[in-house]
Write an enzyme that holds these catalytic residues in place. Sequence first.
Site, PDB file in Angstrom:
ATOM      1  N   ASP A  84       0.840  -1.206   0.000  1.00 25.01           N
ATOM      2  CA  ASP A  84       0.000   0.000   0.000  1.00 25.01           C
ATOM      3  C   ASP A  84       0.869   1.248   0.000  1.00 25.01           C
ATOM      4  OD1 ASP A  84      -2.612  -1.336   0.149  1.00 25.01           O
ATOM      5  OD2 ASP A  84      -1.900  -2.021   2.089  1.00 25.01           O
ATOM      6  N   GLU A 103       0.259 -12.571   5.375  1.00 27.93           N
ATOM      7  CA  GLU A 103       1.313 -12.078   4.483  1.00 27.93           C
ATOM      8  C   GLU A 103       2.649 -12.022   5.211  1.00 27.93           C
ATOM      9  OE1 GLU A 103      -1.405  -9.221   1.546  1.00 27.93           O
ATOM     10  OE2 GLU A 103      -0.395  -8.362   3.295  1.00 27.93           O
ATOM     11  N   LYS A 121       2.949   4.258  -5.109  1.00 26.52           N
ATOM     12  CA  LYS A 121       3.113   3.658  -3.780  1.00 26.52           C
ATOM     13  C   LYS A 121       4.443   4.037  -3.123  1.00 26.52           C
ATOM     14  CE  LYS A 121      -0.753   1.289  -4.106  1.00 26.52           C
ATOM     15  NZ  LYS A 121      -1.174   1.582  -5.485  1.00 26.52           N
TER      16      LYS A 121
END
Length: 223
Positions: A84, A103, A121
């Site tokens: 993100d 993750e 990002k």
Amino acid sequence: MTQDELKQAVALAALDYVVDGAIIGVGTGSTANFFIDELGKIKHRIKGAVASSEATAARLKSHGISVFDLNDVDNMPVYIDGADEIDHSGAMIKGGGGALTREKIVASVADKFICIADGSKLVDVMGQFALPVEIIPMAEASVARSLRALGAKPALRMKEGKAYVTDNGCHIIDAAGLQIRDPKALEAQINQLPGVVSVGLFALQGAAVCLLGTEQGVKTLKF
């Protein structure tokens, strides 16, 4: 190029990091989905994959890729996933898709984390994207108080009018308003809060390589 085209470009570039005959770790989210679709085209080259979420497992299986339980895997050469946000040290914010804990677990077993992301990002200081924190439900109020004390504006993630539930049966607090100048220290600090399962800061073990999609092509950043 559109954002999807940039994601497609880095997903294709990530195939260069796939090790023949190996089991690879695969992340969750829109950019990871592009990678899974590309991986399906070369599935004959790999033994299989470990998925970081139920959604990823389903997408891998839809392409005929064997999905392994992490407990049955001794080692993986690479874990490939999006972010993100990512800073210039390779530290990342992850968890927008809700799979941050799995993750982080899968990534911890891999020799190398390959981050695939579009150019938007990459940031100098992380925090514009609200930091996800996975919590035990009973700890919502206490963790929120601790996050406010750190200067964040915490909000319980909702879905269809109810608290969002992760694959682990937990909830997520999204902590907005932070300027994360020392991501390793903040990751350690939040992880120590009672009731926190995992924080979506990947700094103590960040990316080794970031494949960044830009208008000028895919740039490779090494950390």
